[in-house]
Design a protein around this motif. Sequence first.
Motif, PDB file in Angstrom:
ATOM      1  N   LEU A   1      35.564  43.499  55.859  1.00  0.00           N
ATOM      2  CA  LEU A   1      35.331  42.389  54.935  1.00  0.00           C
ATOM      3  C   LEU A   1      35.695  42.772  53.510  1.00  0.00           C
ATOM      4  CD1 LEU A   1      31.956  41.006  56.321  1.00  0.00           C
ATOM      5  CD2 LEU A   1      34.132  39.784  56.246  1.00  0.00           C
ATOM      6  N   ARG A   2      35.289  43.952  53.108  1.00  0.00           N
ATOM      7  CA  ARG A   2      35.595  44.416  51.750  1.00  0.00           C
ATOM      8  C   ARG A   2      37.098  44.546  51.546  1.00  0.00           C
ATOM      9  NH1 ARG A   2      30.986  49.202  51.357  1.00  0.00           N
ATOM     10  NH2 ARG A   2      29.278  47.881  50.605  1.00  0.00           N
ATOM     11  N   LYS A   3      37.770  45.140  52.522  1.00  0.00           N
ATOM     12  CA  LYS A   3      39.211  45.324  52.404  1.00  0.00           C
ATOM     13  C   LYS A   3      39.939  43.986  52.365  1.00  0.00           C
ATOM     14  CE  LYS A   3      43.143  47.565  54.685  1.00  0.00           C
ATOM     15  NZ  LYS A   3      43.565  48.410  55.838  1.00  0.00           N
TER      16      LYS A   3
ATOM     17  N   GLU B   1      35.611  37.441  47.150  1.00  0.00           N
ATOM     18  CA  GLU B   1      35.119  38.698  46.582  1.00  0.00           C
ATOM     19  C   GLU B   1      33.653  38.592  46.162  1.00  0.00           C
ATOM     20  OE1 GLU B   1      38.050  41.046  44.076  1.00  0.00           O
ATOM     21  OE2 GLU B   1      38.878  39.044  43.918  1.00  0.00           O
ATOM     22  N   GLU B   2      33.297  37.484  45.514  1.00  0.00           N
ATOM     23  CA  GLU B   2      31.926  37.339  45.024  1.00  0.00           C
ATOM     24  C   GLU B   2      30.936  37.310  46.187  1.00  0.00           C
ATOM     25  OE1 GLU B   2      29.233  34.297  42.281  1.00  0.00           O
ATOM     26  OE2 GLU B   2      31.406  34.024  42.429  1.00  0.00           O
ATOM     27  N   GLU B   3      31.282  36.591  47.254  1.00  0.00           N
ATOM     28  CA  GLU B   3      30.394  36.527  48.407  1.00  0.00           C
ATOM     29  C   GLU B   3      30.207  37.901  49.040  1.00  0.00           C
ATOM     30  OE1 GLU B   3      32.880  34.586  47.814  1.00  0.00           O
ATOM     31  OE2 GLU B   3      32.218  32.489  47.893  1.00  0.00           O
ATOM     32  N   VAL B   4      31.310  38.629  49.225  1.00  0.00           N
ATOM     33  CA  VAL B   4      31.230  39.952  49.855  1.00  0.00           C
ATOM     34  C   VAL B   4      30.429  40.912  48.980  1.00  0.00           C
ATOM     35  CG1 VAL B   4      32.580  41.945  50.611  1.00  0.00           C
ATOM     36  CG2 VAL B   4      33.357  39.644  51.160  1.00  0.00           C
ATOM     37  N   ASP B   5      30.533  40.794  47.655  1.00  0.00           N
ATOM     38  CA  ASP B   5      29.766  41.654  46.753  1.00  0.00           C
ATOM     39  C   ASP B   5      28.290  41.304  46.774  1.00  0.00           C
ATOM     40  OD1 ASP B   5      31.974  43.052  45.992  1.00  0.00           O
ATOM     41  OD2 ASP B   5      32.305  41.965  44.126  1.00  0.00           O
TER      42      ASP B   5
END
Length: 268
Positions: A14-16, A25-29
């Motif tokens: 997911l991060r990659k 990006e915001e959701e994954v963070d």
Amino acid sequence: MKIYHYAAYEKSALRKLSQVHIAGEEEVDTWPRENLLVDLYETVRNSLVVSTRSYSIKKLEPLYMGQHLRAGDVTDAGASVVAYAQYMQARDAHDTPTANEILASIADYNEYDCLSTLRLRDWLLSLEEHQPQSLPAIPLQEESKEQYEPSAEELRLQDYLANLPQGQALSDDDRAIAMVAAATGYNRREKKQFWWEHFDRLSAPIDDWSDVRGVFSVDSAEVLEDWHKPTERARTFTRITKLNGTLAEGSLLSPRVIGICHVYGPSA
């Protein structure tokens, strides 16, 4: 809501993907800060002793899947890779029945993985005497959020690209805009690596990361000077402590070093 997974593959993917495609990006963070992702591998490894050579979820399945064990041609990740290559060969050869059969077997394998993770979660809960408590979300300071979130200019570039017609070749101008959008925020995305590692450490035993370069594990602490203002005009308070512990091999520290990030243990 909680998303249960086994080992770090899903989280790493997911991060990659969020960085490669500059999307979500915001959701994954946010997910690590809100403890949305729950790694069942860490629970199993640190709470169970099993009579197998591996803690792979496939080795654990006889404990909780009963008679509903894996079957078929695709039973592990390696076989799924081979099966997908065979599917592409059959598809390119216009052998539709064979291609559909192989693709269905891969889908069955992935569906079983999801079911196995759910059954493992339910089985682990059945072993507990008390229901687990949810961990509180970890707040991020406003100045840190501003530093690691996309700028207004970067968001405008992303919105422009997202609104382009799907499936249509990019013009030279749009291709240039896409390159600028990918380059904008590069440094911000690179800095996220530090915070990803930080949140990973918060959810993993200290023995897993204490030997990482740059990590200082504190065994004892003594307050030499309590909170005070060093000068009358100082706007911030200072406290001087003496720490005893172990610095991981290969670490480099210098006087007045900045950028130290504290990770407090359960006794803090």
